[in-house]
Scaffold this motif. Structure first.
Motif, mmCIF file in Angstrom:
data_model
loop_
_atom_site.group_PDB
_atom_site.id
_atom_site.type_symbol
_atom_site.label_atom_id
_atom_site.label_comp_id
_atom_site.label_asym_id
_atom_site.label_seq_id
_atom_site.Cartn_x
_atom_site.Cartn_y
_atom_site.Cartn_z
ATOM 1 N N VAL A 149 68.787 27.676 33.796
ATOM 2 C CA VAL A 149 69.704 28.110 34.901
ATOM 3 C C VAL A 149 70.012 26.761 35.554
ATOM 4 N N GLN A 150 71.170 26.320 35.662
ATOM 5 C CA GLN A 150 71.588 25.414 36.304
ATOM 6 C C GLN A 150 72.014 25.652 37.699
ATOM 7 N N HIS A 151 71.318 24.633 38.613
ATOM 8 C CA HIS A 151 71.499 24.792 39.961
ATOM 9 C C HIS A 151 71.829 23.534 40.604
ATOM 10 N N THR A 152 72.779 23.645 41.540
ATOM 11 C CA THR A 152 73.236 22.538 42.194
ATOM 12 C C THR A 152 73.085 22.744 43.851
ATOM 13 N N GLY A 153 72.229 21.973 44.250
ATOM 14 C CA GLY A 153 71.705 22.013 45.523
ATOM 15 C C GLY A 153 72.932 21.754 46.663
ATOM 16 N N GLY A 154 72.671 21.664 47.691
ATOM 17 C CA GLY A 154 73.525 21.400 48.733
ATOM 18 C C GLY A 154 74.445 22.613 49.519
ATOM 19 N N ALA A 155 74.322 23.708 48.842
ATOM 20 C CA ALA A 155 74.982 24.903 49.491
ATOM 21 C C ALA A 155 74.596 25.262 50.807
#
Length: 95
Positions: A88-94
């Motif tokens: 599961v790819q996750h990009t923080g900062g949202a």
């Protein structure tokens, strides 16, 4: 023209974190959807310290404060087979 020396290296950027959230739907052995989807534990495999969430009656979960990365999630609940969702790819900062 000549190329000058490489400039200094700046500080590392911020460590971005965010939330992985989602829903689960539970079904009985005949394929009928259950009215209550609560009690499913969702865990980030190998996280130290552990990162887990438990679903509410609607099946919603939130895994908070995860840094940007790729994660394997495991879903468990007594009386159900475990389910693993890899990569599961996750990009923080949202927000």
């Amino acid at each position: 023209g000549a190329i000058g020396p490489e400039g200094p290296t700046g500080p590392a950027g911020p460590r971005l974190t965010g939330t992985i959230d989602g829903f689960v739907s539970l079904f009985d052995e005949t394929g009928g959807r259950l009215a209550d989807n609560a009690g499913m534990t969702v865990a980030v495999d190998g996280a130290n310290p552990a990162v887990t969430a438990t679903t509410d009656a609607a099946g919603r979960y939130e895994l908070r404060n995860l840094p940007t990365g790729t994660y394997d999630l495991t879903f468990t609940r007594a009386g159900f087979n475990a389910f693993r969702r890899p990569s599961v790819q996750h990009t923080g900062g949202a927000a």
